[in-house]
Design a protein around this motif. Sequence first.
Motif, PDB file in Angstrom:
ATOM      1  N   PRO A 149       0.830  -1.208   0.000  1.00 29.38           N
ATOM      2  CA  PRO A 149       0.000   0.000   0.000  1.00 29.38           C
ATOM      3  C   PRO A 149       0.864   1.258   0.000  1.00 29.38           C
ATOM      4  O   PRO A 149       1.950   1.291   0.582  1.00 29.38           O
ATOM      5  CB  PRO A 149      -0.798  -0.119   1.295  1.00 29.38           C
ATOM      6  N   PHE A 150       0.392   2.303  -0.653  1.00 28.98           N
ATOM      7  CA  PHE A 150       1.084   3.586  -0.637  1.00 28.98           C
ATOM      8  C   PHE A 150       0.869   4.261   0.709  1.00 28.98           C
ATOM      9  O   PHE A 150      -0.238   4.222   1.263  1.00 28.98           O
ATOM     10  CB  PHE A 150       0.542   4.501  -1.741  1.00 28.98           C
ATOM     11  N   PRO A 151       1.893   4.889   1.260  1.00 19.47           N
ATOM     12  CA  PRO A 151       1.674   5.706   2.466  1.00 19.47           C
ATOM     13  C   PRO A 151       0.736   6.860   2.130  1.00 19.47           C
ATOM     14  O   PRO A 151       0.951   7.573   1.147  1.00 19.47           O
ATOM     15  CB  PRO A 151       3.085   6.202   2.817  1.00 19.47           C
ATOM     16  N   LEU A 152      -0.289   7.049   2.923  1.00 20.34           N
ATOM     17  CA  LEU A 152      -1.280   8.090   2.679  1.00 20.34           C
ATOM     18  C   LEU A 152      -1.289   9.086   3.826  1.00 20.34           C
ATOM     19  O   LEU A 152      -1.125   8.717   4.996  1.00 20.34           O
ATOM     20  CB  LEU A 152      -2.681   7.490   2.520  1.00 20.34           C
ATOM     21  N   SER A 153      -1.492  10.347   3.492  1.00 19.41           N
ATOM     22  CA  SER A 153      -1.712  11.386   4.500  1.00 19.41           C
ATOM     23  C   SER A 153      -2.611  12.444   3.893  1.00 19.41           C
ATOM     24  O   SER A 153      -2.496  12.753   2.700  1.00 19.41           O
ATOM     25  CB  SER A 153      -0.382  11.998   4.963  1.00 19.41           C
ATOM     26  N   PHE A 154      -3.506  12.986   4.706  1.00 21.28           N
ATOM     27  CA  PHE A 154      -4.467  13.970   4.236  1.00 21.28           C
ATOM     28  C   PHE A 154      -4.435  15.187   5.152  1.00 21.28           C
ATOM     29  O   PHE A 154      -4.134  15.069   6.350  1.00 21.28           O
ATOM     30  CB  PHE A 154      -5.885  13.382   4.222  1.00 21.28           C
ATOM     31  N   PRO A 155      -4.755  16.358   4.610  1.00 20.88           N
ATOM     32  CA  PRO A 155      -4.846  17.548   5.471  1.00 20.88           C
ATOM     33  C   PRO A 155      -5.973  17.382   6.480  1.00 20.88           C
ATOM     34  O   PRO A 155      -6.935  16.647   6.252  1.00 20.88           O
ATOM     35  CB  PRO A 155      -5.148  18.682   4.476  1.00 20.88           C
ATOM     36  N   SER A 210      10.350  10.529  -6.420  1.00 22.37           N
ATOM     37  CA  SER A 210      11.325  10.048  -5.435  1.00 22.37           C
ATOM     38  C   SER A 210      12.758  10.237  -5.922  1.00 22.37           C
ATOM     39  O   SER A 210      13.683  10.338  -5.107  1.00 22.37           O
ATOM     40  CB  SER A 210      11.079   8.568  -5.123  1.00 22.37           C
ATOM     41  N   LEU A 211      12.968  10.282  -7.241  1.00 21.36           N
ATOM     42  CA  LEU A 211      14.304  10.451  -7.785  1.00 21.36           C
ATOM     43  C   LEU A 211      14.790  11.891  -7.722  1.00 21.36           C
ATOM     44  O   LEU A 211      15.976  12.154  -7.923  1.00 21.36           O
ATOM     45  CB  LEU A 211      14.343   9.971  -9.246  1.00 21.36           C
ATOM     46  N   LYS A 246      11.839  16.262  -3.972  1.00 24.14           N
ATOM     47  CA  LYS A 246      10.603  15.473  -3.854  1.00 24.14           C
ATOM     48  C   LYS A 246       9.381  16.249  -4.337  1.00 24.14           C
ATOM     49  O   LYS A 246       8.274  16.103  -3.815  1.00 24.14           O
ATOM     50  CB  LYS A 246      10.383  15.003  -2.410  1.00 24.14           C
ATOM     51  N   LYS A 247       9.548  17.045  -5.354  1.00 22.05           N
ATOM     52  CA  LYS A 247       8.453  17.791  -5.964  1.00 22.05           C
ATOM     53  C   LYS A 247       8.869  18.192  -7.367  1.00 22.05           C
ATOM     54  O   LYS A 247      10.058  18.160  -7.705  1.00 22.05           O
ATOM     55  CB  LYS A 247       8.072  19.027  -5.147  1.00 22.05           C
ATOM     56  N   MET A 248       7.879  18.575  -8.187  1.00 18.68           N
ATOM     57  CA  MET A 248       8.160  18.933  -9.566  1.00 18.68           C
ATOM     58  C   MET A 248       6.963  19.683 -10.132  1.00 18.68           C
ATOM     59  O   MET A 248       5.818  19.415  -9.750  1.00 18.68           O
ATOM     60  CB  MET A 248       8.426  17.665 -10.396  1.00 18.68           C
ATOM     61  N   GLU A 249       7.231  20.623 -11.036  1.00 11.66           N
ATOM     62  CA  GLU A 249       6.126  21.292 -11.708  1.00 11.66           C
ATOM     63  C   GLU A 249       5.301  20.275 -12.480  1.00 11.66           C
ATOM     64  O   GLU A 249       5.853  19.373 -13.128  1.00 11.66           O
ATOM     65  CB  GLU A 249       6.648  22.374 -12.658  1.00 11.66           C
ATOM     66  N   LYS A 250       3.991  20.425 -12.403  1.00 14.95           N
ATOM     67  CA  LYS A 250       3.117  19.457 -13.062  1.00 14.95           C
ATOM     68  C   LYS A 250       3.374  19.410 -14.562  1.00 14.95           C
ATOM     69  O   LYS A 250       3.350  18.335 -15.179  1.00 14.95           O
ATOM     70  CB  LYS A 250       1.654  19.803 -12.789  1.00 14.95           C
ATOM     71  N   GLU A 251       3.623  20.564 -15.169  1.00 16.47           N
ATOM     72  CA  GLU A 251       3.874  20.605 -16.613  1.00 16.47           C
ATOM     73  C   GLU A 251       5.058  19.724 -16.989  1.00 16.47           C
ATOM     74  O   GLU A 251       5.018  18.997 -17.985  1.00 16.47           O
ATOM     75  CB  GLU A 251       4.121  22.048 -17.049  1.00 16.47           C
ATOM     76  N   ARG A 284       3.763  13.726  -0.831  1.00 19.27           N
ATOM     77  CA  ARG A 284       3.382  13.982   0.555  1.00 19.27           C
ATOM     78  C   ARG A 284       4.260  13.264   1.578  1.00 19.27           C
ATOM     79  O   ARG A 284       4.675  13.852   2.583  1.00 19.27           O
ATOM     80  CB  ARG A 284       1.928  13.556   0.779  1.00 19.27           C
ATOM     81  N   GLU A 285       4.538  11.989   1.351  1.00 13.89           N
ATOM     82  CA  GLU A 285       5.225  11.187   2.363  1.00 13.89           C
ATOM     83  C   GLU A 285       6.635  11.679   2.648  1.00 13.89           C
ATOM     84  O   GLU A 285       7.234  11.310   3.657  1.00 13.89           O
ATOM     85  CB  GLU A 285       5.286   9.727   1.918  1.00 13.89           C
ATOM     86  N   SER A 286       7.185  12.515   1.745  1.00 10.90           N
ATOM     87  CA  SER A 286       8.559  12.974   1.898  1.00 10.90           C
ATOM     88  C   SER A 286       8.686  14.177   2.820  1.00 10.90           C
ATOM     89  O   SER A 286       9.800  14.653   3.048  1.00 10.90           O
ATOM     90  CB  SER A 286       9.156  13.329   0.527  1.00 10.90           C
ATOM     91  N   PHE A 287       7.553  14.680   3.334  1.00  5.56           N
ATOM     92  CA  PHE A 287       7.583  15.883   4.160  1.00  5.56           C
ATOM     93  C   PHE A 287       6.891  15.645   5.489  1.00  5.56           C
ATOM     94  O   PHE A 287       5.869  14.950   5.566  1.00  5.56           O
ATOM     95  CB  PHE A 287       6.897  17.045   3.432  1.00  5.56           C
TER      96      PHE A 287
END
Length: 446
Positions: free
Chosen positions: A214-220, A271-272, A276-281, A321-324
């Motif tokens: 399962p993917f680690p999940l977190s929600f606001p 993850s690479l 741990k983030k990237m512009e959606k475009e 999310r899981e990286s923060f």
Amino acid sequence: MRALLPRLPRRQRRPGPELRVPARGLLEARVPWVRDRALDHVVERERHLVPFLLAKDALLSAAPPPHAVPLHSLPSTIPFPFRPLRFLRLYPSAFALSPHPVAVSPTPRLAGIHSAEAQVLDSTRADAADRLLRLLMLAPARALPLHLVARLRLDLGLAPDFPRSLLPNYPDYFALSRDGALLELVCYRKDLAVSAMQSYAQRTGGYKVGDAVPFPLSFPRGFELDKKVRKWLDDWQRLPYISPYEDGSHLTPRSDITEKRTAAVLHEVLSLTVGKKMEKEVLVKIGEALRLPPGFRKVLARHPGIFYLSHKLRTQTVVLRESFRRHMLVDKHPMMGIRYQYLHLMHMGQEEAGKRKGKGRKTVRGEQMIGEEFGAEGENDDEEDEEYDDDEEEDMEAGVASGDEDSDDDDDDEEGEKEDMEAGVASGDEDSDDEDADDTDHAAKG
């Protein structure tokens, strides 16, 4: 018995029952977008960082670096948000300007951080090569356009001159096509074909092929899913995990198992990256290069517990999310430590402080967060949490309302995607009022 013999090969070619899950549930469901203040801050604090770094590289990447560069000699490819002179004046702690004719030179502090960055790039060269190799291993063609890799340079933590400083040092990894347009994979390393999700599963209880990871999940806080959607998500999490490094062409199109593998590929790409983030475009362009199934953009919006779509800075940014932990990276790459030093230098300018007159508390808070993430221990963490929580309910209400406009990724046509981007830009306009005048100047210049 003879009549049954021809049927055996056809049965063997059929995928197992777990790979034939029909398309259902979230294909028609609408998942609300809810604002996450902490992850919005992760994106917003890097305002102007990209043009800052590119201008710095133009000044200091030459060997030996020039003492001063005429303003008109700066590369036209640097995406300044407004006039270059006005931009450079915002950061006197990094850029020294001389008049008649106008020239720019790096300050000693900027040169010092750049020197530290060069040492980090040298010490993490093998890690950078492995991450770039894994990205190529994700591509079915085992090749990616070089211009796309160059656009990912800052996300992957590569040197400005990586085609000369990195690629030739790993001839068993990389090769350029004859026309130089493609970066090709030379050697597929099976020991590196282990995704971040598989590594996590191995650390937390073991993993074997076909397991339902399962993917680690977190929600606001305040985020709620419809009961039917929650039931679908629970069943989806129990599906077998298909590694992004495995061939997924045999999976049934528009099925839950295909969606889970698509989420695994996007998860691995993020993850690479060092941040741990990237512009959606940019992420969409990578997904197209990796030949993800049509409609893969919708996976980002349908799984807010894995990916967060921030609308800050007049664009959409996908955050893993899981990286923060709130606004702080859980695992900090050495290159991010250098980035935070650059951000701290940017905030030190007197003109930056003058521009934010009346927002002194916000500026101090931003510098404190940058210092904490670079390694200093914060003394006011509890106070900061209260600051987030006080406005949480108000932000959630606004987020859900804007989510009705910003979740158009769930529409099946391309028009829905365009509306989603427009909604994201609209959200960014509300949060970037102090940038409007600058962009007007820039447009007038164009």
